[in-house]
Design an enzyme around this catalytic site. Sequence first.
Site, PDB file in Angstrom:
ATOM      1  N   ASN A 248       0.808  -1.219   0.000  1.00  0.00           N
ATOM      2  CA  ASN A 248       0.000   0.000   0.000  1.00  0.00           C
ATOM      3  C   ASN A 248       0.843   1.272   0.000  1.00  0.00           C
ATOM      4  O   ASN A 248       0.312   2.370  -0.029  1.00  0.00           O
ATOM      5  CB  ASN A 248      -0.923   0.001   1.227  1.00  0.00           C
ATOM      6  N   LYS A 249       2.163   1.152   0.008  1.00  0.00           N
ATOM      7  CA  LYS A 249       3.023   2.335   0.112  1.00  0.00           C
ATOM      8  C   LYS A 249       3.192   3.011  -1.258  1.00  0.00           C
ATOM      9  O   LYS A 249       2.712   2.511  -2.267  1.00  0.00           O
ATOM     10  CB  LYS A 249       4.368   1.934   0.721  1.00  0.00           C
TER      11      LYS A 249
END
Length: 375
Positions: free
Chosen positions: A192-193
């Site tokens: 999710n980064k």
Amino acid sequence: MPEQSKIWLSSPHMGGEEQKFVKEAFDTNWIAPLGPNVTSFEHAISTYIDNNVFTAALSSGTGAIHLALELLGVSAGDEVLCQTFTFSASANPIKYLGATPVFVDSEVDTWNMSPKLLREAIVDRIAKDKKPKAIVAVHLYGMPYNVTEITAVAKEFDIPVVEDSAEALGSTFKGEKCGSFGTIGILSFNGNKIITTSGGGALVTKDESIKNKAIFLATQAREDAPHYQHSVVGYNYRMSNVLAGIGRGQMLVLDERVAARRANYQYYYDNLQTIEEIEFLNEPEGSFSNRWLSCILTPSFKVREEIRLLLLEENIESRPLWKPMHLQPVFSGCASYMDGTSENLFERGLCLPSGSNLEKEDLERVVRIIKSKFL
Ligand SMILES: *Cc1c(COP(=O)(O)O)cnc(C)c1O
């Protein structure tokens, strides 16, 4: 009516070159930890952040924090000061080492560790004969913490800083990249980064010997001998050469990803700032945020939940701001230095869909639904 397509909070976004580097790993049979992709990925990160830094690619950001704390001498019985307003991975590694986190509240200007409360906490712990061994400060949602003041307080008391830059790759403070400010910086490449290797992290430092020790510990602390020789306890924390191939491809588009996330924020800001009940976190002078997640503040917990549920009904993922660590059952009983800031942010704040792969129509849908609540 057919169900509306799902809008995610923050989903992986490949650039196109990743598979080429992964194929290289396959073609040369480097399907191991270590290998040319790992070396190249580390070089790309170091070059991006600051020519003076050394990078060790690891299996996760959490592992990087664990190694950083150990390399700074944290051990059982020690205390470590940690920003309370963060994801649990900032604090869990303190426990891995048998040490105790002491939580520090945020300031309203950055939502990150308050330099004033940090100072108060240090003075008070020293008075109790428990001088903290390290400070974990976080650039939450990509917004740099007050680097000038946090660094000054840490220097004054000679306490090293672990700079949790997991959410802030691409952010800068006074023109310098996040990841370069702490005694040791850490990055995350979780799915999710802002860029991802599907799972991974890195430790960044200006001290080459720290980098070498990190790699040593991350490879089972195996000493230089034809047989396997070990004098200290090690870990299996190195990044795989296959995943580092994804990372090499992602580094090529990092600046585009930062621009896209900042454009999301700008769109929300331009279209929602006229609503009196909604507040945004502006960049303080000198700060440049990668706007990993676009966040808004609503007037109350009730309104925040109403908006979250309205979005959910329309198949749109949003998320409350991080629940502070001093409120988490797992850390109950830990000392903390609070003034209510993080609790207030948690009650009122919401992260909106922020992926670099969102379409204009997605952003329009989100804005339309939020507006419908107020207008
Ligand atoms: C994601 C994250 C981490 C941990 O990174 P992983 O690679 O998922 O282990 C640490 N700190 C913060 C603030 C994060 O958001």
